[in-house]
Scaffold this active site. Structure first.
Site, PDB file in Angstrom:
ATOM      1  NE  ARG A  91      -5.433  52.034  11.381  1.00  0.00           N
ATOM      2  CZ  ARG A  91      -5.304  52.071  10.058  1.00  0.00           C
ATOM      3  NH1 ARG A  91      -6.205  51.478   9.287  1.00  0.00           N
ATOM      4  NH2 ARG A  91      -4.292  52.703   9.501  1.00  0.00           N
ATOM      5  NE  ARG A 149     -12.528  45.160   8.964  1.00  0.00           N
ATOM      6  CZ  ARG A 149     -12.390  46.101   8.022  1.00  0.00           C
ATOM      7  NH1 ARG A 149     -12.004  47.304   8.365  1.00  0.00           N
ATOM      8  NH2 ARG A 149     -12.661  45.832   6.756  1.00  0.00           N
ATOM      9  CD  GLU A 185      -7.444  49.422   2.265  1.00  0.00           C
ATOM     10  OE1 GLU A 185      -6.622  50.160   2.819  1.00  0.00           O
ATOM     11  OE2 GLU A 185      -8.654  49.409   2.550  1.00  0.00           O
ATOM     12  CB  SER A 226      -5.082  53.141   1.467  1.00  0.00           C
ATOM     13  OG  SER A 226      -5.980  54.140   1.056  1.00  0.00           O
ATOM     14  NE  ARG A 272      -6.086  44.478   5.959  1.00  0.00           N
ATOM     15  CZ  ARG A 272      -7.222  45.096   5.663  1.00  0.00           C
ATOM     16  NH1 ARG A 272      -7.473  45.406   4.396  1.00  0.00           N
ATOM     17  NH2 ARG A 272      -8.101  45.386   6.585  1.00  0.00           N
TER      18      ARG A 272
END
Length: 442
Positions: free
Chosen positions: A280, A295, A367, A370, A408
């Site tokens: 990403r 991230r 987070e 999801s 994560r």
């Protein structure tokens, strides 16, 4: 993606869904585009019908010996042929204008989704586990990893720039162990079929799951031995600019496995999982989580995807989220479950649960998964259907979720299992995957 017929029949419902997302009503503009599309199609059909009729009349006039009428009809047919390209172009333009508008509209939230402007209005629905009480000040994961001499951001920056990391030795094995543990859990206990999909996909696949055209800037494009062509700012929104795209999530190839197909509903739900690297650009994340592994441009994730009938999808959403929760429970990582409000949910989602894991180094929940139900939104973009109870094809429903983000999860393990001497205790569930290793030390 929406069916314009549905918007025409449910204009108020469509506009209200946009208002709940904080967007302006749009049905009137879309219906005007649809009227223009219908008019352009009608003009072309009318011209074709007249051309066919005039051709027959020419034969009749010549048979009757009326040369003047035959010549006039020939002139009329010639004029229609001359105007034909412009009529076709008008039809193509009207269709493309409506399609591009529809492709950029987010899904309508379900009634059960709470209204809200942003993440501050998400609603917690469950909290599991008690955060550990430390008798020392807990460190953040990058301090732990660098202290162990096994996590190197400086070398990664020399190789690739910011938002990359090099993990070595037991930390590299820990990341692999987490992924293998998750895949084994989902395939053995939860009934998912493991898939090893391509990491490079074409435009249609990215369009199908709604990464394109709206989120082009968040993606990495890949070209075959040549420089990427920059998008033309004057062109239509969806213009292919790459040979391939690096997948931002395995949701893309897994969901697209059913594109352009008609499934047997006796086979549904289909449940698939994959552990893949994801890529990403993080175009909108400037200044956020600049240190550490939270991230990154490249990360590993275990993804869950389900293909269901419309009747199954909401129950499947609860089940899928539960499967992701089992990962955190098996690792004994405290977490909370929140339902995202309308202002924070994703573009293709009808409803989303986030799982947020406790990070003692940061002193907050972050987070880690999801899970979203998308209804038939993606299926329409992919033309993915099943044969319903009446024997007629209908669009399937699609769901996707992280089961969970491996990087994560490693962050959470490092922070929750850290010890005062800088070592990290290996969770019991991971020890078989770590060769029996109980602690990671410098």
């Amino acid at each position: 993606m929406y069916d314009i017929k549905w918007i025409r029949d449910n204009a108020d419902l469509f506009d209200n869904g946009r208002r709940r997302r904080g967007l302006e009503p749009l049905s009137a503009q879309l219906l005007a585009l649809d009227d223009a599309r219908r008019a352009a199609i009608g003009e072309l059909q009318k011209a074709q019908e007249r051309r066919n009729a005039a051709s027959k009349e020419i034969g009749a006039a010549m048979k009757a010996g009326d040369a003047a009428k035959a010549e006039a009809l020939k002139a009329e047919v010639a004029e229609i042929k001359e105007n034909w390209p412009s009529l076709e172009e008008a039809e193509r333009y009207a269709i493309a204008e409506l399609d591009n508008a529809l492709a950029s509209i987010p899904n309508t939230p379900l009634d059960s989704v709470p209204d809200g402007a942003d993440e501050n209005e998400n609603i917690e629905v469950l909290r599991w586990g008690e955060p550990r009480a430390f008798d020392f000040t807990p460190k953040e994961h990058f301090e732990i990893g660098e202290g162990l001499g096994l996590m190197d951001f400086e070398v990664a920056a020399k190789l690739s720039g910011a938002r990359f990391v090099v993990n070595k030795g037991p930390l590299a094995r820990l990341e692999r162990a987490l992924a293998q543990f998750m895949l084994d859990l989902h395939t053995s206990d939860h009934g998912y079929v493991e898939v090893n999909p391509p990491l490079l996909v074409r435009d249609d696949a990215m369009f199908g799951t709604a990464q394109l055209p709206k989120f082009r800037e968040d993606q990495f494009s890949v070209t075959a031995g040549r420089q990427a062509t920059p998008p033309d700012p004057t062109a239509e929104p969806f213009v292919p600019t790459a040979d391939f795209w690096l997948i931002p999530t395995a949701e893309v190839p897994l969901t697209n496995l059913v594109r352009e197909s008609i499934l047997d509903e006796a086979q549904l739900p289909l449940r698939m999982t994959a552990g893949t690297y994801c890529f990403r650009a993080e175009a909108g994340a400037a200044g956020r989580d600049t240190r550490g592994m939270i991230r990154q441009h490249q990360f590993y994730k275990v993804e869950l995807v389900s293909i269901t009938t419309p009747e199954q999808s909401l129950e499947e959403h609860e089940r899928m989220t539960g499967c992701a929760e089992k990962v955190l429970q098996a690792l004994d990582l405290p977490y909370r479950k929140v339902v995202l409000c309308t202002g924070d949910m994703g573009f293709a989602s009808q409803k989303t649960y986030d799982l947020e894991v406790w990070l003692p180094g940061q002193g907050k929940y972050r987070e880690i998964s999801s899970c979203s139900v998308c209804g038939d939104f993606q299926a329409r973009r992919m033309n993915a259907r099943s044969r319903g109870p009446d024997g007629k094809p209908r669009f399937v429903h699609t769901l996707n979720g992280s089961g969970v983000a491996v990087g994560r999860a490693m962050v959470a393990v490092l922070e929750n299992y850290q010890e005062a001497d800088g070592s990290v205790t290996v969770p019991m569930a991971l020890r078989p995957y770590m060769g029996g290793l109980t602690h990671i030390r410098r």
